[in-house]
Design an enzyme around this catalytic site. Structure first.
Site, PDB file in Angstrom:
ATOM      1  N   ASP A  85      40.024  73.266  47.159  1.00 43.32           N
ATOM      2  CA  ASP A  85      40.815  73.725  48.291  1.00 43.32           C
ATOM      3  C   ASP A  85      42.090  74.468  48.066  1.00 43.32           C
ATOM      4  O   ASP A  85      42.734  73.795  47.296  1.00 43.32           O
ATOM      5  CB  ASP A  85      41.107  72.477  49.173  1.00 43.32           C
ATOM      6  N   THR A  88      41.377  78.713  52.866  1.00 38.50           N
ATOM      7  CA  THR A  88      42.731  79.009  52.429  1.00 38.50           C
ATOM      8  C   THR A  88      43.026  80.006  50.948  1.00 38.50           C
ATOM      9  O   THR A  88      43.776  80.562  50.727  1.00 38.50           O
ATOM     10  CB  THR A  88      43.446  77.599  51.884  1.00 38.50           C
ATOM     11  N   THR A  89      41.685  79.937  50.225  1.00 36.75           N
ATOM     12  CA  THR A  89      41.759  80.643  48.896  1.00 36.75           C
ATOM     13  C   THR A  89      41.458  82.226  49.535  1.00 36.75           C
ATOM     14  O   THR A  89      42.292  82.898  48.990  1.00 36.75           O
ATOM     15  CB  THR A  89      40.441  80.216  48.338  1.00 36.75           C
ATOM     16  N   ASP A 135      38.023  69.874  55.911  1.00 33.98           N
ATOM     17  CA  ASP A 135      38.107  71.443  56.219  1.00 33.98           C
ATOM     18  C   ASP A 135      36.783  71.623  57.312  1.00 33.98           C
ATOM     19  O   ASP A 135      37.101  72.375  58.199  1.00 33.98           O
ATOM     20  CB  ASP A 135      37.853  72.069  54.793  1.00 33.98           C
TER      21      ASP A 135
END
Lengths: 544, 540
Positions: B64, B97-98, B394
């Protein structure tokens, strides 16, 4: 024994370790140099295309901003003369709330002019008298440049407000003023009192919530509290509010005291009476018609229990200022213990909502008091949010300033060029040595268009010369159109600055510059011994 | 001394570090790219995980982006901004998020040559902002609404979204299993949208498939005293009393003191204390509750007392669990046992204490007001379950956002390719430098499919070219084509159910652009000396 090393002159009068500098070279020019350095830092942040500075202060907090007041505040300027400029910038920030950068950059520029004059052989006092004449003339001219008909405005007309606010906000957040201005204008107009001169900046709040983007920003008529409701009841419509300044709990003595119990019966009843007392209080609140309890301090578990029982919504606001604003929003009077039906406030709705992962309590009050409004800003990082907040602050301050004095002058360097032109003409009419100083002062105005052009990546010289040409032909409202990189009439671009902002910025800058020039000697006491110096910062930390 | 007397111009405090100009900007950009390189390889279904060993010795294995960025402990001021946007993406949409970090770094990387060539950053910023508005408009246009479908259908669609998120995680192998679990959990809490109403409990042991969803509340058996064994462990339709008091023999109030003049009264005081506790217990029993839970301790006396009367009790229940029980069963937490009326008691269809792995769990199911769900996660190692929990979080966030906004776009890099193509087209209509900048912005967007290929070991250039060709088809039929992670070619992501909620993409583009613009707009860094440094010296 040390007589051979006996210092001479003024040094002999002072303790060892004093620094003493005097004369043109040592004092005046050095001071000017320091001020120049400061203004070169802020100058690149001037105008809509100004660059940001990344300042990391002594507490390791990161600021990314182009707001000059913030920059100089966090820079920790040490040089005494440069500090004068910082103070001028701060004075501007406090008086108007905008234009701090113009103050500092312009002061730096006229000081640079002074340096050249000194090298030419003028005495500082001649420069000062010239500058004083120049600033007086500037103010005269500035008044003539005021746009006709702008002194009357309706401060409740959104369009007119945006019209005047745009330049101030655009200089902080260029490209986003279209989104920000209507928000700020709406928020300000909502809380504008009957007499606009009494407008209070504190009534427009900013709530920063991480996540989303600027276009998700909204305004709320009322307040946004960054906390969840305490109990399980999370929303309430059209409710009366009871505000308690202290906590809602069993009253405890401040002095240490113990309850003396003499027999078994007392022991058994002790808890019960306490319980009954809390219930009595909450019941009284419920009976007074309130449905929401706001507490300034902790809410006891027992009290919470009864609040749930009587279906009261419980909010905790621990900041005294927040609580005061809450009272203003709802029209409630904070009470200490016993509820009084007259002191209850009213809200249209209180609800806990989730915005970007954070739970916030939104207090809405559409009608009635209408005294506090909140701009909810959204952005992806803390630094962006902080910077947006400063832009909003500037916008709100501009609104305050325009409530007092709504006159406007052309922006985008049109005013500066016109001032430069007129002052130059004026200087030729002067007979004394002042002439040189006034001419330099006039030249310094070129700094603004030059910086604007440079920051936008345009050819500064070309722009300035064409500006002069346009102004000489009588088109006094021609400024720089930064988007297209050409000169254009301000009235087509709608870039206007408030007269008062310009007025104070120029005045403070001239005053600060003259003060710096007046100094011909610097005497610095020896900093006190080692350990004391260490203690100071430690003490300072607590203030922050 | 003499050297010191020579007045140098010290404008700022000693030790202040300033840097400015182009070099500074380029170094900021380099720092950001370096950070992005760390998380780069975690993107997509074939992304790798990172093992982070922090200074306290805790080991975290994660894929994550936000978690990794948080643990990296970045000190570079510009790179910190990337951490901020990862966090913001995490709180706003929960996933992607990446993506957001990668995009921001790629925008900066594209901007770098322009900066080096002397373009004024403000020009770049303006074009990037314009491009991002256009891109977001396009995403909104391309998004398909799932509104108006039947409940069954909607559930199926939502679980596709969840599966897309989960496919890039450690538990990707079981994505269908978990996706339906997550959709059910989110469906259970309804519109109340209180995330803390979904509990995730971790029990080491067993396999992932042993994980299950409780439509209600489950929590680990609390510490119990003697007598607990005799209590019944199973009820049908019990009444539940939730307390916030200690059921124990203890001093009633700290500030009370007893002074006796007559020793014979001593016994009466002792009796009184017993009376108080018995009185409390009696009231609990009289309320008709069959299950008594308390946030505070329930002592051995009380345990025994309840056991004799066939009542189940549990003390020291974690607050969030207690609140969840309250929400699920419709009861309210009581701070006093006086006047316990029926309304404050909760109820559920089925209560049971059950063995899960080597733990015992209290499970409340069939709750009347619903609105809660608990996922009991099983799995091998601790780190594995930890990561699984993050992944589920997530997925839960994604499903929640998708339910709220109800629009989805094609994943697998398809949407990025389509926006990229669109922006390239748009840029041609622009006269001036801006054309270059928007073009490079469009190019930066291609990083997502490229990285997906790289991570999966495909030839990125090859796949990208195929994608470009598909997307360039004038009929527009190629729009949903993305990287096919299974075959190494390209495939229609929409038809393959690789879906993402539109809000994830919108927020990612927005945040990444904002961050890139912020970094580009900085032309000077001033670092004041830390004051704490002085403190340390003093301490020595």
């Amino acid at each position: 024994m040390g007589f051979s090393m006996q210092p001479y002159g003024i040094q002999s009068m002072l303790k060892e370790g004093h620094k003493h500098m005097s004369g043109l070279d040592e004092a005046v020019l050095k001071n000017i140099d320091a001020c120049k350095q400061l203004s070169t830092i802020t100058r690149t942040s001037l105008g809509p295309n100004g660059m940001n500075k990344m300042v990391i202060n002594h507490l390791d907090k990161l600021f990314v901003t182009n707001d000059a007041a913030t920059i100089v505040n966090e820079l920790e300027v040490q040089h005494p003369a440069a500090k004068l400029l910082v103070l001028a910038g701060k004075a501007q920030q406090e008086e108007i709330g905008d234009g701090a950068n113009l103050t500092i950059s312009f002061a730096g520029e006229i000081l640079q002019g002074a340096e050249e004059l000194i090298r030419m052989g003028l005495h500082p006092s001649e420069i000062i008298s010239g500058y004083t004449k120049a600033i007086n003339k500037t103010i005269e001219v500035l008044e003539e440049l005021v746009e006709e008909g702008s002194e009357n405005m309706d401060v409740r007309n959104t369009e007119e407000v945006i019209y005047r606010m745009k330049a101030a906000v655009a200089s902080k957040q260029f490209g986003q003023e279209e989104i920000l201005c209507p928000l700020i204008a709406d928020a300000c107009i909502q809380v504008c009192p009957k007499n606009p001169a009494n407008f209070n900046v504190d009534n427009v709040r900013v709530a920063k919530l991480l996540g989303g983007g600027l276009h998700n920003s909204t305004i709320v008529r009322g307040m946004v509290l960054k906390s969840d409701a305490v109990g399980s009841i999370k929303n309430m419509e059209k409710a009366k509010v009871a505000v308690f300044a202290g906590g809602v709990d069993t009253s405890a003595t401040e002095t240490k005291g113990t309850v003396l119990i003499h027999n078994a019966e007392q022991l058994e009843n002790y808890a019960k009476t306490e319980e009954a007392k809390v219930e009595g209080l909450i019941k009284a609140v419920a009976e007074s018609g309130a449905e929401v309890i706001v507490s300034g301090a902790a809410v006891g578990e027992m009290a919470l229990h009864f609040c749930e029982r009587y279906k009261l919504m419980v909010l905790k606001i621990s900041s005294k200022f927040e609580l005061r604003r809450f009272c203003r929003t709802t029209g409630a009077v904070a009470m200490l213990c016993q509820p009084n039906p007259d002191d209850l406030g009213y809200v249209d709705s209180v609800s806990v909502e989730e915005i970007g992962g954070a739970r916030v309590t939104i207090v809405r009050n559409e009608g009635g008091g209408n005294s506090v409004s909140t701009v909810v800003l959204r952005g992806s990082t803390d630094s962006i949010l902080d910077d947006l907040e400063r832009a909003v602050d500037d916008g709100v301050n501009t609104y305050k300033a325009m409530c007092r004095d709504s006159r406007i002058v052309p922006g985008a360097a049109a005013t500066e060029i016109e001032l430069a032109r007129r002052l130059k003409e004026f200087s030729f009419k002067e007979t004394g040595l002042d002439q040189y100083a006034i001419a330099k002062f006039a030249e310094s105005f070129e700094m603004v268009p030059k910086t604007l052009a440079e920051n936008a990546g345009l050819n500064a010289m070309e722009i300035i010369s064409s500006l002069y040409a346009e102004h000489a032909s009588g088109k006094t409202k021609v400024g720089i159109d930064l988007e297209n990189g050409v000169c254009a009439d301000i009235s087509t671009m709608n870039v206007w600055d408030l007269y008062v902002t310009k007025f104070f910025a120029l005045k403070y800058a001239a005053d600060a510059a003259c003060t710096v020039l007046r100094v011909d000697q610097i005497i610095m006491a020896k900093p006190a011994g080692g350990p004391r110096r260490d203690q100071q910062p430690g003490g300072g930390m607590d203030e922050d | 001394m003499a050297a010191m007397m020579q007045p140098q111009i010290i404008l700022l405090k000693e030790g202040t570090d300033t840097s400015q100009g182009k070099a500074q900007l380029v170094s900021n950009i380099n720092a950001c790219t370096a950070v992005a390189d760390v998380v780069r390889s975690t993107l997509g279904p074939r992304g790798m995980d990172k093992l982070i060993h922090d200074d306290k010795g805790t080991v975290t294995i994660s894929n994550d982006g936000a978690t990794i960025m948080k643990l990296l402990d970045i000190v570079h001021p510009a790179a910190k901004i990337l951490v901020d946007i990862a966090k913001s993406q995490d709180s706003e949409v929960g996933d992607g998020t990446t993506t957001v970090v990668l995009l921001a770094a790629e925008f900066l990387r594209e901007a770098k040559p322009f900066i080096e060539d002397g373009v004024h950053p403000q020009n770049l910023i303006r074009s990037f902002r314009n491009a991002s508005y256009k891109a977001i408009q396009k995403v909104k246009e391309l998004a398909k609404s799932i509104e108006g479908q039947s409940l069954e259908e909607k559930k199926r669609l939502l679980s596709k979204c969840a599966a897309t998120t989960l496919s890039s995680k450690l538990i990707g192998g079981e994505k269908e299993f978990f996706a339906s679990m997550v959709v059910d959990a989110v469906g259970a809490i309804g519109d109340g949208d209180r995330l803390n109403m979904i509990g995730i409990k971790k029990v080491p042991g067993g396999t992932m498939r042993d994980s299950f969803l409780v439509n209600g509340v489950a929590f680990k058996k609390t510490f119990s005293y003697a007598g607990f064994e005799q209590q019944p462990k199973k009820f049908l339709n019990p009444k539940i009393l939730l307390l916030n008091i200690e059921l124990e023999l203890k001093s009633e109030k700290e500030n009370a003191e007893i002074r006796l003049s007559d020793p014979s009264q001593y016994q009466s005081i002792v009796d009184a204390e017993w009376n108080i506790i018995y009185d409390k217990l009696d009231k609990c029993v009289q309320s008709g509750a069959k299950v008594v839970l308390s946030r505070l301790a329930i002592g051995d006396l009380a345990t025994q007392y309840f056991a004799d009367r066939d009542i189940f009790c549990a003390g020291r229940v974690a607050e969030e669990d207690l609140l969840r029980v309250a929400a699920a069963t419709g009861g309210t937490v009581q701070t006093s046992v006086n006047n316990v009326v029926d309304e404050v008691l909760g109820t559920c269809e089925h209560f049971e204490e059950r063995q899960v792995g080597n733990e015992r769990f209290n499970i409340f199911s069939g709750c009347p007001s619903g609105r809660t769900a608990t996922i009991v996660l099983r799995g091998g190692a601790d780190q594995f379950i930890e990561e699984a929990e993050r992944s589920l979080h997530d997925a839960i966030m994604i499903v929640r956002r998708a339910t709220k906004n109800s629009t989805v776009v094609a994943g697998g890099g398809a949407i990025d390719m389509e926006i990229s193509k669109y922006l390239r087209q748009e840029s041609r209509a622009i006269a001036g430098k801006s054309q270059f900048f928007i073009n490079s912005y469009a190019k930066a967007l291609e990083v997502i499919p490229r990285q997906l290929c790289d991570n999966a070991g495909f030839d990125a250039t090859d796949v990208l070219n195929k994608l470009r060709q598909k997307h360039a088809l004038p009929t527009g039929e190629g729009a949903p084509y993305g990287v096919d992670i299974n075959t190494g070619g390209i495939a229609d992501s929409f038809a393959n159910f690789v879906w993402e909620p539109a809000v994830v993409k919108i927020n990612a583009i927005n945040a990444a652009t904002e961050a890139a613009c912020l970094i580009l707009s900085v032309d000077e860094t001033v670092k004041n000396p830390k004051r704490s440094g002085i403190r340390e010296r003093r301490a020595r």
